[in-house]
Each structure stands twice: as structure tokens, then as C-alpha cells.
Design an enzyme around this catalytic site. Structure first.
Site, PDB file in Angstrom:
ATOM      1  N   CYS A  49      -1.885   1.844  -3.478  1.00  0.00           N
ATOM      2  CA  CYS A  49      -2.899   2.657  -2.953  1.00  0.00           C
ATOM      3  C   CYS A  49      -1.601   4.462  -2.814  1.00  0.00           C
ATOM      4  CB  CYS A  49      -3.400   2.625  -1.811  1.00  0.00           C
ATOM      5  SG  CYS A  49      -3.034   0.839  -1.144  1.00  0.00           S
ATOM      6  N   GLU A  77      -6.345   1.816 -13.885  1.00  0.00           N
ATOM      7  CA  GLU A  77      -6.183   3.218 -13.074  1.00  0.00           C
ATOM      8  C   GLU A  77      -5.106   3.832 -14.077  1.00  0.00           C
ATOM      9  OE1 GLU A  77      -8.418   2.900  -8.125  1.00  0.00           O
ATOM     10  OE2 GLU A  77      -5.748   1.424  -9.017  1.00  0.00           O
ATOM     11  N   LYS A 112      -0.174   5.378  -6.349  1.00  0.00           N
ATOM     12  CA  LYS A 112      -1.027   4.963  -6.980  1.00  0.00           C
ATOM     13  C   LYS A 112      -1.575   6.805  -7.205  1.00  0.00           C
ATOM     14  CE  LYS A 112      -4.541   3.868  -6.259  1.00  0.00           C
ATOM     15  NZ  LYS A 112      -5.799   2.576  -6.274  1.00  0.00           N
ATOM     16  N   TYR A 117      -9.059  -3.162 -11.837  1.00  0.00           N
ATOM     17  CA  TYR A 117      -9.028  -1.879 -11.204  1.00  0.00           C
ATOM     18  C   TYR A 117      -7.557  -0.971 -11.336  1.00  0.00           C
ATOM     19  CZ  TYR A 117      -6.682  -2.615  -6.301  1.00  0.00           C
ATOM     20  OH  TYR A 117      -6.251  -3.279  -5.724  1.00  0.00           O
ATOM     21  N   CYS A 170       0.552  -1.255   0.074  1.00  0.00           N
ATOM     22  CA  CYS A 170       0.384   0.398  -0.218  1.00  0.00           C
ATOM     23  C   CYS A 170       0.880   0.842  -0.345  1.00  0.00           C
ATOM     24  CB  CYS A 170      -0.711  -0.366   1.255  1.00  0.00           C
ATOM     25  SG  CYS A 170      -1.927   1.355   1.977  1.00  0.00           S
ATOM     26  N   GLU A 225     -26.765  15.312  -3.648  1.00  0.00           N
ATOM     27  CA  GLU A 225     -28.300  14.848  -3.595  1.00  0.00           C
ATOM     28  C   GLU A 225     -29.011  14.228  -4.246  1.00  0.00           C
ATOM     29  OE1 GLU A 225     -29.783  18.584  -4.792  1.00  0.00           O
ATOM     30  OE2 GLU A 225     -28.349  18.903  -6.440  1.00  0.00           O
ATOM     31  N   HIS A 241     -27.907  21.122  -1.524  1.00  0.00           N
ATOM     32  CA  HIS A 241     -27.797  21.398  -2.548  1.00  0.00           C
ATOM     33  C   HIS A 241     -27.392  23.003  -3.127  1.00  0.00           C
ATOM     34  CE1 HIS A 241     -29.740  22.908  -6.716  1.00  0.00           C
ATOM     35  NE2 HIS A 241     -29.751  24.234  -5.994  1.00  0.00           N
TER      36      HIS A 241
HETATM   37  C1  LIG Z   1      -1.545  -0.440  -7.488  1.00  0.00           C
HETATM   38  C2  LIG Z   1      -1.674  -0.914  -6.415  1.00  0.00           C
HETATM   39  C3  LIG Z   1      -2.443  -0.530  -6.212  1.00  0.00           C
HETATM   40  C4  LIG Z   1      -3.691  -0.614  -5.178  1.00  0.00           C
HETATM   41  N1  LIG Z   1      -4.620   0.760  -4.676  1.00  0.00           N
HETATM   42  C5  LIG Z   1      -5.131   0.036  -3.605  1.00  0.00           C
HETATM   43  C6  LIG Z   1      -6.350   0.725  -3.039  1.00  0.00           C
HETATM   44  O1  LIG Z   1      -6.528   2.321  -3.827  1.00  0.00           O
HETATM   45  N2  LIG Z   1      -6.675   0.889  -2.028  1.00  0.00           N
HETATM   46  C7  LIG Z   1      -6.872  -0.613  -1.574  1.00  0.00           C
HETATM   47  O2  LIG Z   1      -7.434  -0.854  -0.500  1.00  0.00           O
HETATM   48  N3  LIG Z   1      -6.213  -1.245  -2.412  1.00  0.00           N
HETATM   49  C8  LIG Z   1      -5.281  -0.941  -2.574  1.00  0.00           C
HETATM   50  N4  LIG Z   1      -4.126  -2.182  -2.847  1.00  0.00           N
HETATM   51  C9  LIG Z   1      -3.931  -3.542  -2.382  1.00  0.00           C
HETATM   52  C10 LIG Z   1      -3.409  -3.522  -1.349  1.00  0.00           C
HETATM   53  O3  LIG Z   1      -2.574  -2.240  -1.414  1.00  0.00           O
HETATM   54  C11 LIG Z   1      -3.514  -4.141  -0.476  1.00  0.00           C
HETATM   55  O4  LIG Z   1      -4.519  -5.153  -0.137  1.00  0.00           O
HETATM   56  C12 LIG Z   1      -2.423  -4.494   1.037  1.00  0.00           C
HETATM   57  O5  LIG Z   1      -1.116  -3.758   0.960  1.00  0.00           O
HETATM   58  C13 LIG Z   1      -2.621  -6.293   1.256  1.00  0.00           C
HETATM   59  O6  LIG Z   1      -1.689  -5.255   3.022  1.00  0.00           O
HETATM   60  P1  LIG Z   1      -1.149  -6.373   3.221  1.00  0.00           P
HETATM   61  O7  LIG Z   1      -0.702  -6.261   4.688  1.00  0.00           O
HETATM   62  O8  LIG Z   1      -1.696  -8.107   3.312  1.00  0.00           O
HETATM   63  O9  LIG Z   1       0.271  -7.082   2.627  1.00  0.00           O
HETATM   64  P2  LIG Z   1       1.382  -5.701   1.806  1.00  0.00           P
HETATM   65  O10 LIG Z   1       1.209  -4.994   1.828  1.00  0.00           O
HETATM   66  O11 LIG Z   1       1.285  -5.902   0.533  1.00  0.00           O
HETATM   67  O12 LIG Z   1       2.963  -6.530   2.609  1.00  0.00           O
HETATM   68  C14 LIG Z   1       3.404  -8.225   2.929  1.00  0.00           C
HETATM   69  C15 LIG Z   1       5.019  -7.293   3.302  1.00  0.00           C
HETATM   70  O13 LIG Z   1       5.588  -8.775   3.292  1.00  0.00           O
HETATM   71  C16 LIG Z   1       6.833  -8.719   2.527  1.00  0.00           C
HETATM   72  N5  LIG Z   1       7.383  -9.949   2.749  1.00  0.00           N
HETATM   73  C17 LIG Z   1       6.809 -10.391   1.790  1.00  0.00           C
HETATM   74  N6  LIG Z   1       7.846 -11.928   2.158  1.00  0.00           N
HETATM   75  C18 LIG Z   1       8.043 -12.176   3.281  1.00  0.00           C
HETATM   76  C19 LIG Z   1       9.208 -12.814   4.356  1.00  0.00           C
HETATM   77  N7  LIG Z   1       9.217 -14.652   3.525  1.00  0.00           N
HETATM   78  N8  LIG Z   1       9.912 -12.290   4.902  1.00  0.00           N
HETATM   79  C20 LIG Z   1       9.558 -10.894   5.149  1.00  0.00           C
HETATM   80  N9  LIG Z   1       8.764  -9.956   4.625  1.00  0.00           N
HETATM   81  C21 LIG Z   1       7.987 -10.400   3.612  1.00  0.00           C
HETATM   82  C22 LIG Z   1       6.926  -7.903   1.527  1.00  0.00           C
HETATM   83  O14 LIG Z   1       7.911  -7.318   1.066  1.00  0.00           O
HETATM   84  C23 LIG Z   1       5.200  -7.109   2.207  1.00  0.00           C
HETATM   85  O15 LIG Z   1       6.141  -5.331   2.655  1.00  0.00           O
HETATM   86  C24 LIG Z   1      -3.501  -1.962  -3.887  1.00  0.00           C
HETATM   87  C25 LIG Z   1      -2.143  -2.778  -4.866  1.00  0.00           C
HETATM   88  C26 LIG Z   1      -1.768  -2.516  -5.863  1.00  0.00           C
HETATM   89  C27 LIG Z   1      -0.745  -3.137  -6.050  1.00  0.00           C
END
Ligand SMILES: Cc1cc2nc3c(=O)[nH]c(=O)nc-3n(C[C@H](O)[C@H](O)[C@H](O)COP(=O)(O)OP(=O)(O)OC[C@H]3O[C@@H](n4cnc5c(N)ncnc54)[C@H](O)[C@@H]3O)c2cc1C
Length: 461
Positions: free
Chosen positions: A48, A184, A51, A180, A43, A443, A438
Site C-alpha cells: 500500500c 493500479e 504503491k 486492483y 503494506c 454533492e 457546493h
Molecule cells: C502491491 C500491493 C498493494 C497493496 N495495496 C493495498 C492498499 O492500497 N490498501 C490495502 O488495504 N491493502 C493493500 N494491499 C494488501 C495489504 O498489503 C495486505 O492485505 C496486508 O499487508 C496484509 O497484512 P498481513 O499482516 O496479513 O501480512 P503482511 O503484511 O504480508 O506481513 C506478513 C509478514 O510475515 C513475514 N513472514 C512470512 N513468513 C514468515 C516466517 N515463517 N517467519 C517470519 N516471518 C515471516 C513476511 O516477511 C511479512 O513481513 C496491497 C498489497 C500489495 C501486494
């Protein structure tokens, strides 16, 4: 013998992992979190946040054009992509530092390393080889872009990860995908001046969204010069000098400076050594968990995109928070995944909550549809050829509003607020009883009096 012992080991410092770690830390648990890339996760680092900053940048072009109808003379604006990317990177670095500080404040030990699970209670840090014993392990490893079948020239394709770091704005870009993220980025690049072709294999973009929303947005995107090609796939890419020739399934070709795929993301289940354990995966590929995010192994939990439930930041955060409340706060908190409001930051924006018309007709005995298409007031003087769309899906038996679908300026902001009413079970009569503000676009939502359609069960069959 483990080198260290903690109550909770979190793998992945993204939206879900950071929230779980800091709330558990706040309850007094000894917490360690491992992150192999940058704190903040998808994110903050490549989702997010960056973006939305690019979305803001892309919208200025229309603002400059629209200003003229309101009496402004705007000199020919110019755009400098490297400045945008550098400024965006500065903001992301600031946020990463803020997330890191939060973890420190809650006494969460942060290790910059890939972590792999060795057994139900042991994690190994690949950077140091150290082993950590944990009473509970939380997997919050997120998801990763998926590129589809191996086609010729796939090595030339970028994903959203790379799109945030391009050295130059591509003059022409082909984007494959209809979800999406694809939509986007198509709007971002088009707004910044690129020639954009969106290629999607399905019949229309934004599968799973309300059909009227899909159609409305596709027309609006076309009006803004984006070529939307549905029913085709990319079958190969040839590099020819500095350009790429994209081959489509109908044998046509498109020349472009960049080819991007945004055709889905896969839960990151393999990054942490799960293959050795008996953690059950769901048929959709994510870790199978119960309503408290507990996996089939009692000491291992999972939250966020790696569980492939509803892949959005606020959902990952809520799951992480609820996990910590349940385990360390003495407050068992299941997560409710119904009626999650969501936005698509396209141009124009989309905001939706609840059932689509199609889903409501499949599930409910009587469905009433209220909808309107109108020219936003701002477009009158600017002369811009654009329409907004709003739709309420109502359970005809109970009068409850079970779905709201908006395409238009600030739809994301609107749906956040409408989401409270829908979540509370507001009826159409409640909407009607609410006084209009309004003149606004919103609305329309409280002044929709005429049913556009009414379906009985017989009609749905
Ligand atoms: C381009 C894009 C736009 C998006 N826009 C939106 C939006 O507008 N609104 C919205 O709500 N959501 C959006 N999302 C989705 C949102 O980013 C994800 O749903 C959210 O980040 C998920 O969080 P998470 O904690 O599951 O994983 P993540 O945020 O992906 O975090 C996982 C972390 O784990 C780390 N990791 C993985 N494996 C290991 C390991 N073995 N050891 C140590 N570290 C590890 C990774 O490096 C990463 O930092 C978007 C996603 C993308 C790709």
C-alpha cells in the site's frame, strides 16, 4: 526443553502481526515476534505505502497538462525514476524504524528470523536454532504473489515486489492481471510515461466490482492510452536482446522492456511449517479460522492475508487488534467482515462499499439503482476528456443504501466517509436529507433523485 518461554509468539511483523503483538504487549502479555524480512510487512515495505507514493508521482503529469487551462505555463517537465525510488525507499526505511520503535515501546521482543512451528506450543527460530515455548501462537505470515502455470519464459516475469525496485522506468511494459494491483500498476506506469498493455483473461477488469465501475474505469484507462486486452492470457515470453516478446493466447505478440504479472496472491501457509500440524486449511487456501481468528488447533490463531478472508491492511489490523482484545484484554471481539470500504488507486480512482448491483439483485426482493456520470468541474477549463461515475444501490424494501460505487478524483477519501453512513444503515432518505456541499463532486451523492432502474424479485429471476 525450550530456550525461552512467552505468552504469545507472533510469526510475521506485518500489519496484523505488529498490531496484535503491540496490543497484547500493552495488556501485559510477554510477547515475541519473528520477522524474516523487514518489519512492517507487505503494506509498508512492498504494498500500500510504496504503491501510493508511486501513484502520487504518476499523477503529476496530468496536473502539469491541466494547469495550462488555468493560465499556467509549465515548462516541459521531466521525470527521473531513480530519484522517486530513492525517496520512496527513504520513507519506507523511516516507517520501518517507527514500527520497530512501537514494538520496543510495548516491550515486544523482536527476532529477525524465519520462525517455524514445531508443535502446538513450540516455535523454532531458524536463524539461531533456538526453540521458544508459547502458550499461544499467532500466524500472521501474509500472502505472496502467485505466477500461475509454468509457461516458457516465466523466469523473465516480475511481480509487484520487483516493480518497486526497477533500476529504470520501462519504456514499454506488459502487465498480466485484472485485479486492483494490476490495474493500479498499469495506471502508475502509464502516468509516468510508459507504454502499457494490460492483459487479462476475464471479460473485464476488476472482477467482483460493480459492472458499471468496471466498464467506466476500463474506458477511462483506454482514454489515457493504456491498451486493455481482455479475454487473453500470456502463453510465453521470449527474451531477445534487451527486450521481451510476450506471446498471447490469440497468437499475437507484444514487445516490451518489462513483463509483470499481478494475477493473484496466495496465503503464505507453507512458510512456517504448518504441514506438520493439524491446522485446517479453508478450501480457498487460507488458514481456516473462526470469528475470533482461532484455528482448528486451540493454541494457534491466524490473522490477515494468511487467512484469505478480506485481504486488506485495515482488515488485518482489525483482526490482530480483536485477537489481542479477546485473549489478553478480557474483551471477546469478533471481527465483522461486512461492508468493508475499499479503494483502487487507479486513474481515476475507485471507491466502493457494500453490494454491487448484481449482488443486490441476487439477494434482495426490490433493488433501486441511482447513478450519474458527469464531467468533473476541474475538467472544464483543463479540457481533459474524463468523466466521473457515482452509483447508489438501495434496498427498495427498507430504503437502506446497501452499496455505493464511485469512480473519480478522491474516490478513496469519499468512500471512507460514506462508509460510516452505509455501515450505520443510512437510508436513501437520509442521504436526500443531507444538505449538499457546493460545488463538489460528492454533492451528487445527496442529490440523486431519479431512479435509473428498479428491480423486483421477478425481474431478478
Ligand atoms: C502491491 C500491493 C498493494 C497493496 N495495496 C493495498 C492498499 O492500497 N490498501 C490495502 O488495504 N491493502 C493493500 N494491499 C494488501 C495489504 O498489503 C495486505 O492485505 C496486508 O499487508 C496484509 O497484512 P498481513 O499482516 O496479513 O501480512 P503482511 O503484511 O504480508 O506481513 C506478513 C509478514 O510475515 C513475514 N513472514 C512470512 N513468513 C514468515 C516466517 N515463517 N517467519 C517470519 N516471518 C515471516 C513476511 O516477511 C511479512 O513481513 C496491497 C498489497 C500489495 C501486494
Amino acid at each position: 526443553m525450550a530456550d525461552q518461554e512467552v505468552d504469545l509468539f507472533v510469526i510475521g511483523a506485518g500489519s496484523g502481526g505488529v498490531r496484535a503483538a503491540r496490543v497484547a504487549g500493552g495488556y501485559g502479555a510477554r510477547v515475541m515476534i519473528a520477522e524474516e524480512f523487514r518489519v512492517g510487512g507487505t503494506c509498508v515495505i512492498r504494498g500500500c505505502v510504496p504503491k501510493k507514493l508511486l501513484v502520487y508521482a504518476s499523477r503529476f503529469a496530468e496536473e502539469f497538462e491541466d494547469a495550462e487551462g488555468y493560465g499556467w505555463t509549465v515548462p516541459q517537465p521531466t521525470f527521473h525514476w531513480p530519484s522517486l525510488i530513492a525517496n520512496k525507499d527513504r520513507e519506507i526505511a523511516r516507517l520501518e524504524a517507527a514500527y520497530t520503535n512501537t514494538l520496543e515501546r510495548y516491550k515486544v521482543a523482536l527476532v529477525k528470523s524465519r520462525a517455524v512451528i514445531e508443535d502446538d506450543h513450540t516455535v523454532r527460530l531458524l536463524a539461531s536454532g533456538e526453540r521458544v515455548k508459547a502458550e499461544t501462537i499467532l500466524i500472521a505470515t501474509g500472502a505472496w504473489p502467485h505466477y500461475g502455470p509454468k509457461i516458457p519464459g516465466l523466469e523473465h516475469v516480475i511481480s509487484s515486489n520487483e516493480a518497486f525496485h526497477l533500476p529504470d522506468l520501462p519504456r514499454r511494459i506488459v502487465i498480466q492481471g485484472g485485479g486492483y494491483i494490476a490495474v493500479e500498476f498499469a495506471c502508475i506506469f502509464a502516468g509516468l510515461g510508459s507504454e502499457v498493455t494490460l492483459v487479462y483473461r476475464g471479460e473485464n477488469i476488476l472482477r467482483g466490482f460493480d459492472d458499471d465501475v468496471r466498464e467506466h474505469l476500463r474506458n477511462e484507462m483506454r482514454n489515457r492510452g493504456i491498451a486493455v486486452t481482455c479475454g487473453h492470457t500470456v502463453t510465453g515470453i521470449d527474451k531477445s536482446g534487451d527486450e521481451f516478446v510476450t506471446h498471447l493466447s490469440d497468437r499475437s505478440t507484444i514487445a516490451a522492456d518489462k513483463v509483470m504479472f499481478a494475477i493473484g496472491r496466495r496465503p503464505n501457509v507453507m512458510s512456517c511449517g504448518l504441514e506438520k500440524l493439524h491446522v485446517k486449511l479453508h478450501e480457498h487456501g487460507g488458514i481456516d479460522v473462526d470469528e475470533y481468528s482461532r484455528s482448528s488447533v486451540p493454541s494457534i490463531y491466524a490473522v490477515g492475508d494468511v487467512t484469505n478472508r478480506v485481504n486488506l491492511t485495515p482488515v488485518a489490523i482489525r483482526e490482530g487488534h480483536s485477537f489481542a482484545d479477546t485473549l489478553y484484554g478480557g474483551k471477546p471481539t469478533p471481527v465483522d467482515h461486512t461492508n468493508v470500504p475499499t479503494a483502487v488507486f487507479s486513474e481515476p480512482e475507485v471507491g466502493v462499499i457494500g453490494l454491487t448491483e448484481r449482488q443486490a439483485r441476487e439477494r434482495l426482493a426490490v433493488v433501486d439503482i441511482y447513478k450519474t456520470t458527469f464531467r468533473p468541474m476541474k475538467a472544464t477549463l483543463s479540457g481533459r476528456d474524463t468523466r466521473s461515475f457515482m452509483k447508489l444501490v438501495v434496498d427498495g424494501t427498507t430504503d437502506r443504501v446497501v452499496g455505493c460505487h464511485i469512480v473519480g478524483p478522491d474516490a478513496g477519501e469519499l468512500i471512507q466517509v460514506i462508509g460510516i453512513a452505509v455501515k450505520m444503515g443510512a437510508t436513501k432518505a437520509d442521504f436526500d436529507a443531507t444538505m449538499a456541499v457546493h460545488p463538489t463532486a460528492a454533492e451528487e451523492l445527496v442529490t440523486l433523485r431519479e431512479k435509473a432502474m428498479s428491480y423486483g424479485r421477478a425481474a431478478a429471476e
